[in-house]
Design a protein around this motif. Structure first.
Motif, PDB file in Angstrom:
ATOM      1  N   PRO A  46       0.803  -1.234   0.000  1.00  0.00           N
ATOM      2  CA  PRO A  46       0.000   0.000   0.000  1.00  0.00           C
ATOM      3  C   PRO A  46       0.833   1.280   0.000  1.00  0.00           C
ATOM      4  N   GLN A  47       1.995   1.240   0.651  1.00  0.00           N
ATOM      5  CA  GLN A  47       2.851   2.427   0.668  1.00  0.00           C
ATOM      6  C   GLN A  47       3.349   2.758  -0.736  1.00  0.00           C
ATOM      7  N   TYR A 245      -5.034   5.598   3.229  1.00  0.00           N
ATOM      8  CA  TYR A 245      -6.335   4.923   3.133  1.00  0.00           C
ATOM      9  C   TYR A 245      -6.743   4.732   1.675  1.00  0.00           C
ATOM     10  N   ARG A 246      -6.511   5.735   0.850  1.00  0.00           N
ATOM     11  CA  ARG A 246      -6.827   5.612  -0.576  1.00  0.00           C
ATOM     12  C   ARG A 246      -6.039   4.455  -1.198  1.00  0.00           C
ATOM     13  N   VAL A 251      -5.594  -1.163  -3.229  1.00  0.00           N
ATOM     14  CA  VAL A 251      -5.028  -2.518  -3.162  1.00  0.00           C
ATOM     15  C   VAL A 251      -6.136  -3.550  -2.955  1.00  0.00           C
ATOM     16  N   ALA A 252      -7.118  -3.213  -2.119  1.00  0.00           N
ATOM     17  CA  ALA A 252      -8.220  -4.144  -1.848  1.00  0.00           C
ATOM     18  C   ALA A 252      -9.053  -4.399  -3.099  1.00  0.00           C
ATOM     19  N   ASP A 253      -9.181  -3.374  -3.944  1.00  0.00           N
ATOM     20  CA  ASP A 253     -10.068  -3.463  -5.122  1.00  0.00           C
ATOM     21  C   ASP A 253      -9.384  -4.021  -6.372  1.00  0.00           C
ATOM     22  N   LYS A 254      -8.088  -3.877  -6.460  1.00  0.00           N
ATOM     23  CA  LYS A 254      -7.390  -4.221  -7.702  1.00  0.00           C
ATOM     24  C   LYS A 254      -6.913  -5.669  -7.722  1.00  0.00           C
ATOM     25  N   SER A 333     -13.937  11.026   5.343  1.00  0.00           N
ATOM     26  CA  SER A 333     -13.711  11.937   4.218  1.00  0.00           C
ATOM     27  C   SER A 333     -13.914  11.238   2.876  1.00  0.00           C
ATOM     28  N   ALA A 334     -13.503   9.961   2.812  1.00  0.00           N
ATOM     29  CA  ALA A 334     -13.620   9.195   1.568  1.00  0.00           C
ATOM     30  C   ALA A 334     -15.065   8.899   1.209  1.00  0.00           C
TER      31      ALA A 334
END
Length: 336
Positions: A46-47, A245-246, A251-254, A333-334
Motif C-alpha cells: 500500500p505504501q 487509506y486511498r 489494493v483491496a479493489d485491484k 472523508s472518503a
C-alpha cells in the motif's frame, strides 16, 4: 487602449492567480515529509501504491522515502528527527514507552495486519505437521523483533517449546538469513518474502506454512511518529493518512497483476513473476490492512505475543500509544 484589449488584459490578470494556484498545487506548494521504512518489502505494497499512483502528491505531500534497515535504526532515526514518520513494527513504540520516554511514539495508521513471514522447509513435505519441527535445527529471526515473537507464539500454540524442542539459531542478521539457509544452515527457516518465493523458485526450499495465518491479526506494521510531531503537524498527518487509506482501498479493489505493476518500480531487481507471487500470497492471507485503524483487540493480541516471548515489562495503554482520529477522519472523508 481599446475596449477589447482592456478586457483581454483584465481577463489575463484575473486568470494569473488561478494558474499560479494550479501550478503550486501540483508541486510548488507541497509539504515535505520524510518516511523511514524498516525494510524494503512487497509486504508494504500500500505504501508503494500511494507513491506510484500519486495519492501522496494529490494530498499536497512531497514524500522522501528512505530504508532505515532494522527496527532499532528506524526508531533512532525517528527519535533523533532524521525522519518524520516511521513505518515499522508497532512493538517498537512499546519498547520506547517502556524506557520512560517523555515524548512517546504514537501509532496513527496501520499498514499490515498479520505477520509477514513463512515457514520454509529444506525438503518438500506433502503432509506437514508442526510436530515435525521437534528435534530440528530452526533458523529464526532476531530476538525481540516482531517476526521472532510471532514465530515463537505460533510454535507454542502448536505445542513446541522453541528453547527446548528445537536447536534455535537467532544470531544471523536479517539480511543474511536467506543466504545462510541456502548454504545449508537449518532444516527449517522463518523467512520473509520475496526471499521465500525466490528460494522456492530455485528449488532450495519449500513454503509449507504461514506464521501470519497462525499468529492471528496484529498491528504488525504501522506508521508512527512522535507525539510532539503529531500535535504540531496534525494537518500534514491527516493528509498523509488520507493518502494511505486511498492506497489501501486501491489494493483491496485491484487484481494481483495491477498491484504488482504498481509496486514493481520499487523492486527493479526482483523478477516480476516473483513480485506477483508475493502479492498474491499476502493478498490471499489478508496481510494488507484495508483501513488505517489500529484495532484495540489486535493491539492486545500483539501484547500477548510480546508477553509470551518475555519481551514485555508491562502492558502499554492502548489510548496512550494509539491515535485513530486521523484514520477515522480519512475514512469519513472518503465517503463524501
Amino acid at each position: 487602449m481599446g475596449k477589447t484589449l482592456r478586457c483581454l488584459l483584465i481577463a489575463i490578470v484575473a486568470a494569473v492567480p488561478v494558474l499560479l494556484a494550479a501550478c503550486s498545487g501540483s508541486g510548488g506548494d507541497q509539504t515535505k515529509i520524510r518516511i523511514g521504512e524498516v525494510t524494503r518489502s512487497i509486504f508494504y505494497a500500500p505504501q508503494y501504491v500511494a507513491l506510484s499512483q500519486g495519492f501522496f502528491k494529490e494530498e499536497g505531500l512531497d514524500v522522501e522515502l528512505t530504508t532505515t534497515a532494522g527496527g532499532d535504526k528506524t526508531m533512532t532515526a525517528l527519535l533523533s528527527g532524521t525522519i518524520d514518520v516511521a513505518l515499522v513494527g508497532s512493538e517498537t513504540s512499546i519498547y520506547v514507552y517502556q524506557q520512560g520516554a517523555d515524548d512517546p511514539v504514537v501509532n496513527f495508521a496501520q499498514v499490515t495486519q498479520t505477520d509477514g513471514t513463512f515457514l520454509v522447509s529444506r525438503k518438500k513435505i506433502d503432509k506437514f505437521d508442526w510436530s515435525m519441527l521437534k528435534g530440528s535445527t530452526f533458523l529464526g529471526q532476531r530476538k525481540g523483533g516482531m517476526p521472532q515473537m510471532a514465530g515463537e507464539f505460533t510454535l507454542k500454540k502448536k505445542g513446541i517449546d522453541p528453547q527446548k524442542d528445537l536447536k534455535l539459531i537467532q544470531n544471523i542478521d536479517f539480511a543474511n538469513i536467506p543466504a545462510a539457509f541456502s548454504s545449508g544452515t537449518g532444516d527449517y527457516v522463518q523467512m520473509f518474502e520475496p526471499q521465500a518465493a525466490v528460494i522456492e523458485k530455485e528449488g532450495k526450499g519449500f513454503v509449507i506454512a504461514s506464521f501470519g495465518v497462525e499468529s492471528g491479526l496484529l498491528p504488525y506494521t504501522v506508521y508512527m511518529t512522535k507525539k510532539s510531531f503529531l500535535t504540531k503537524n496534525a494537518k500534514t498527518i491527516q493528509k498523509f493518512t488520507n493518502a494511505v487509506y486511498r492506497a489501501q482501498q486501491w489494493v483491496a479493489d485491484k487484481s494481483v497483476d495491477e498491484i504488482a505493476q504498481a509496486v514493481i518500480p520499487y523492486f527493479t531487481d526482483t523478477d516480476k513473476e516473483i513480485v506477483k507471487a508475493v502479492v498474491k500470497r499476502y493478498k490471499e492471507q489478508q496481510s494488507f490492512a484495508t483501513d488505517p485503524i489500529v484495532d484495540e483487540k489486535e493491539w492486545n493480541n500483539l501484547q500477548d505475543v510480546m508477553q509470551s516471548a518475555g519481551e514485555l515489562k508491562q502492558r502499554a495503554d492502548y489510548k496512550t500509544l494509539v491515535d485513530n482520529s486521523f484514520a477515522s477522519k480519512a475514512i469519513e472523508s472518503a465517503k463524501k
